[in-house]
Design a protein around this motif. Sequence first.
Motif, mmCIF file in Angstrom:
data_model
loop_
_atom_site.group_PDB
_atom_site.id
_atom_site.type_symbol
_atom_site.label_atom_id
_atom_site.label_comp_id
_atom_site.label_asym_id
_atom_site.label_seq_id
_atom_site.Cartn_x
_atom_site.Cartn_y
_atom_site.Cartn_z
ATOM 1 N N ASN A 11 25.802 38.889 39.850
ATOM 2 C CA ASN A 11 27.047 39.262 39.174
ATOM 3 C C ASN A 11 26.797 40.292 38.085
ATOM 4 O O ASN A 11 27.529 41.280 37.955
ATOM 5 C CB ASN A 11 27.666 37.979 38.580
ATOM 6 C CG ASN A 11 28.897 38.215 37.727
ATOM 7 O OD1 ASN A 11 28.787 38.737 36.628
ATOM 8 N ND2 ASN A 11 30.058 37.836 38.219
ATOM 9 N N SER A 55 40.384 42.170 36.035
ATOM 10 C CA SER A 55 41.465 43.154 36.082
ATOM 11 C C SER A 55 42.382 43.025 34.868
ATOM 12 O O SER A 55 42.953 44.002 34.399
ATOM 13 C CB SER A 55 42.270 43.002 37.373
ATOM 14 O OG SER A 55 42.734 41.675 37.492
ATOM 15 N N THR A 64 30.609 46.497 39.441
ATOM 16 C CA THR A 64 31.804 46.756 40.242
ATOM 17 C C THR A 64 32.830 45.641 40.115
ATOM 18 O O THR A 64 34.035 45.887 40.106
ATOM 19 C CB THR A 64 31.401 46.853 41.730
ATOM 20 O OG1 THR A 64 30.229 47.635 41.811
ATOM 21 C CG2 THR A 64 32.510 47.446 42.552
ATOM 22 N N HIS A 65 32.340 44.413 40.061
ATOM 23 C CA HIS A 65 33.262 43.278 40.115
ATOM 24 C C HIS A 65 34.236 43.270 38.942
ATOM 25 O O HIS A 65 35.270 42.620 39.005
ATOM 26 C CB HIS A 65 32.476 41.965 40.155
ATOM 27 C CG HIS A 65 31.906 41.568 38.836
ATOM 28 N ND1 HIS A 65 30.675 41.991 38.383
ATOM 29 C CD2 HIS A 65 32.414 40.782 37.859
ATOM 30 C CE1 HIS A 65 30.445 41.472 37.182
ATOM 31 N NE2 HIS A 65 31.475 40.742 36.844
ATOM 32 N N TYR A 96 37.958 43.807 39.707
ATOM 33 C CA TYR A 96 38.775 42.773 40.333
ATOM 34 C C TYR A 96 38.775 41.462 39.563
ATOM 35 O O TYR A 96 39.818 40.869 39.315
ATOM 36 C CB TYR A 96 38.327 42.573 41.786
ATOM 37 C CG TYR A 96 38.431 43.878 42.531
ATOM 38 C CD1 TYR A 96 39.685 44.397 42.839
ATOM 39 C CD2 TYR A 96 37.310 44.630 42.831
ATOM 40 C CE1 TYR A 96 39.811 45.632 43.468
ATOM 41 C CE2 TYR A 96 37.419 45.859 43.452
ATOM 42 C CZ TYR A 96 38.676 46.355 43.762
ATOM 43 O OH TYR A 96 38.807 47.570 44.371
ATOM 44 N N VAL A 97 37.586 41.040 39.168
ATOM 45 C CA VAL A 97 37.505 39.758 38.474
ATOM 46 C C VAL A 97 38.132 39.868 37.086
ATOM 47 O O VAL A 97 38.791 38.952 36.612
ATOM 48 C CB VAL A 97 36.030 39.305 38.370
ATOM 49 C CG1 VAL A 97 35.919 38.001 37.577
ATOM 50 C CG2 VAL A 97 35.422 39.135 39.755
ATOM 51 N N VAL A 138 35.040 30.916 37.069
ATOM 52 C CA VAL A 138 35.903 30.503 38.178
ATOM 53 C C VAL A 138 35.376 31.098 39.493
ATOM 54 O O VAL A 138 35.258 30.410 40.507
ATOM 55 C CB VAL A 138 37.361 30.968 37.941
ATOM 56 C CG1 VAL A 138 38.196 30.854 39.213
ATOM 57 C CG2 VAL A 138 37.985 30.162 36.815
ATOM 58 N N ILE A 139 35.049 32.369 39.448
ATOM 59 C CA ILE A 139 34.561 33.053 40.650
ATOM 60 C C ILE A 139 33.219 32.474 41.098
ATOM 61 O O ILE A 139 33.024 32.131 42.270
ATOM 62 C CB ILE A 139 34.397 34.568 40.367
ATOM 63 C CG1 ILE A 139 35.749 35.224 40.097
ATOM 64 C CG2 ILE A 139 33.655 35.269 41.515
ATOM 65 C CD1 ILE A 139 36.676 35.316 41.283
ATOM 66 N N LEU A 140 32.282 32.352 40.174
ATOM 67 C CA LEU A 140 30.927 31.939 40.540
ATOM 68 C C LEU A 140 30.883 30.510 41.061
ATOM 69 O O LEU A 140 30.160 30.209 42.011
ATOM 70 C CB LEU A 140 29.994 32.094 39.331
ATOM 71 C CG LEU A 140 29.694 33.546 38.974
ATOM 72 C CD1 LEU A 140 29.102 33.647 37.571
ATOM 73 C CD2 LEU A 140 28.718 34.152 39.987
#
Lengths: 346, 346, 346
Positions: free
Chosen positions: C154, C166, C159-160, C163-164, C299-301
Amino acid sequence: MTNWVTNAWYVAAWDSEVDVAPLSRTICGTPVVLYRKLDRSVVAMRDACPHRLLPLSMGIREGDSIRCKYHGLKLGPDGVAEEMPMKSEAVNRRICAETFVVAERHRFVWIWVGEKDKADPALIPDLWPCSSEGWTFDGGYYPVACDYRLMIDNLMDLTHETYVHSSSIGQVEILEAPIETRVEGERVFVTRWMAGIDAPPFWRAALGKEGPVDRWQICQFMLPASVMIDVGVAPVEAGSTLEAHDQGARGMVIDFMTPETETSHHYFWGMARNFMIHDPGFTARFKAGQGAVFAEDKVILEAQQDAINRNPGLKLSAYRIDEGGVRSRQVIKRKIAASAKVEEPV
Amino acid sequence: MTNWVTNAWYVAAWDSEVDVAPLSRTICGTPVVLYRKLDRSVVAMRDACPHRLLPLSMGIREGDSIRCKYHGLKLGPDGVAEEMPMKSEAVNRRICAETFVVAERHRFVWIWVGEKDKADPALIPDLWPCSSEGWTFDGGYYPVACDYRLMIDNLMDLTHETYVHSSSIGQVEILEAPIETRVEGERVFVTRWMAGIDAPPFWRAALGKEGPVDRWQICQFMLPASVMIDVGVAPVEAGSTLEAHDQGARGMVIDFMTPETETSHHYFWGMARNFMIHDPGFTARFKAGQGAVFAEDKVILEAQQDAINRNPGLKLSAYRIDEGGVRSRQVIKRKIAASAKVEEPV
Amino acid sequence: MTNWVTNAWYVAAWDSEVDVAPLSRTICGTPVVLYRKLDRSVVAMRDACPHRLLPLSMGIREGDSIRCKYHGLKLGPDGVAEEMPMKSEAVNRRICAETFVVAERHRFVWIWVGEKDKADPALIPDLWPCSSEGWTFDGGYYPVACDYRLMIDNLMDLTHETYVHSSSIGQVEILEAPIETRVEGERVFVTRWMAGIDAPPFWRAALGKEGPVDRWQICQFMLPASVMIDVGVAPVEAGSTLEAHDQGARGMVIDFMTPETETSHHYFWGMARNFMIHDPGFTARFKAGQGAVFAEDKVILEAQQDAINRNPGLKLSAYRIDEGGVRSRQVIKRKIAASAKVEEPV
């Protein structure tokens, strides 16, 4: 080896559950994301981005596509990459999420998680009362923490109503009517025919007519995991038979049990009927009543699953009342075995 | 191979816990339902209906029988089927739930989950102070999430009181009294004898008399899983000895540890005494106090079990203070091994 | 075989987290207790009393020693027994808890859970901005339920953020700047250099000066598990280069990922900066902001770890943006393999 048939159509969701926003549901052990395209047709993909496996159901819908919330990989409704995380990178169209064949019929979204080339829509179970002229249909969705076959056992035997539903729909009298179980190919029927009796209040109101009636309860198991229960009454003078009994008040309880894991399933329940079809109040009341009845079953079924886990040395027994469930399980088992045979090398 | 003796009597419940309504409790890994018949005698069966395994403890009591809540199979107190789910079906008396031998003694309901023909009531541990003239007895039930042997270790060593119970019953002085451990057959004793000392306030009140006393603490382990702790004081002039010390104020702490799983047990704790036996206020205060003390032990024991799980490479060590626990575990181990030897084919 | 390097320094805690009261934390699968002695130096032992395994972190601090809460075994800061549970028993100095080498540097407490004789403090990762003149440093601790390598992935990809994050720090423009990945020995760098651009508001304020700037983001992975992100802007006229860019506003995001189990880790996050270093308000606002950003990553991870578990047949893919993470994982893998080779018998 799973305890379900893999090459088969399963209900993934009620049609109204699937919309533009992604819906996540594990079907036969496979995490799936479902959503509707702009033309309202349904897309089903494995719920894991081919890039770093983040559930696509957490993603962002764009047109007919879905963009992963982590790095922005954009996949078309065919699961194929349309845009890489770094926009300047050339799109590699070999990148794709697994997609599943879906179909809409009888108010349900159906999914085929097995071998794609065998996904013939003609194999979708014929739940005709859910989509026939002169009938109305509605129902609900309930997750249940037990093997889907325990629910089939439950539905293919109407005896348990006396004890499990003693405070709601159970009646001791029902135990006294003889039942008959028969297998027709891959279908199993459990029939209870009560000729020339007094209709109970519910059915008297549905029929809207005095006088003695013939009453029936016909449970029908169909592969891979549905039970349709034909219930109703007709005036004796209509001369109803097991084969033809359309001249009274008739309902069809629709039950579909989609495996989630080996010990949990998605239970889709509905009621189709050919009476009071323009009375939404009836439907609402009926659904609320069924919610209470279902809560009673859920307690029993989840306790049963738990007891199975805690008594590993014990096996389920089968008595006469269980014949419907036993036969249904045999049909499932044969189907699984036949499929395994086909896959073996010659 | 379990970590407990199987052919033995275990406490299943306090007598007052078992009544007409079914009680579910897992004993030595076996789910059991307990209830009383009309004549107040106790029935114990496997807590799974022989039909579809639903816990019988969810069932309906009828006379001395129990009826399963799912399909209504009715079993007599001998576990044998008395009525099939479908009343018209002939009763198959080979259908039965496993039953267990039970006995009531010393205010407890005892159960034997091993081989039935070896269940001799004479083998019930002799907890005589719980049911002797001139004594009164009461206590409580506490589930504990640890191997039952950790509780035996705890009870066979009185050293921990200083640290675990520093805010309640712990006293630094107690550490200074010498202890003696001895094994007599299958019994283990840990003894602390304090001759000619000043009685602490609790015992002074219990004795109701001034002057120097002899004080004792004698822990006794008995198979399969009990520890009785003989505590008290007597005036020096009574000439008490280890063998005979009945002329003062004497209490017996009763502890029974019934395995539930390999890492949890049912802890039955009680206090019998030969003083103030008609003072229920004393009993109530004592139980409340023990609740607080026990809460301290529970925190320690469950943390210990957790640490054992999280440090798989480490083993428990034993120092001098642990001799009582070590010897008790040896007695258990020998009993398990002897039983295994008997079961081997010749 | 673990998924982490064992012979390495890991951050056990922020220096401010460790004090007189014991702190329990599982490092690389090993339960550890940390506390400070009277001279403020740090002690680290296995968090299990050598006697009966009760966590020492439940114990009582006495001087530089710790006494177990169960039976009172007292251990010195070297882990060696100083007092037996029964005070009269001679101390057996072979009784000891495993201790771990610790060091304090860069505001962190470091621990070495591998072979002690290899614990060279010179091997502590050089997080110089955390302890350099003209810089200030602060941050937080966050437990995350995922494999520590997912966090490295991560961080080595910026780049993330689009989106993550935003709703917070993400900017679509950032995607357009070219990135370069390079490996230097056991270090991996991912660099994004934006020459002669308009500074965004945050950096404009930090710089306190108008005019075009050079902007950079340089992620640096260092063994065993840290990522330092060099971010900042400098006036174009300063003539900054990748090698030398100290004449502007510069921050260093410090990330250290200490494995707890195979699927969870301790995330230490901090921000060092060379601007507004005497403005604690800036630090407080920045930490609060980072808390919100981190919550998005968490949350994503954790969803990603969950998806990995639920899709056992799928593997993570790597695209161009993942090169930094891929290279970092290779460095880790080589280190683990090299260590395994050394341990093999010749």
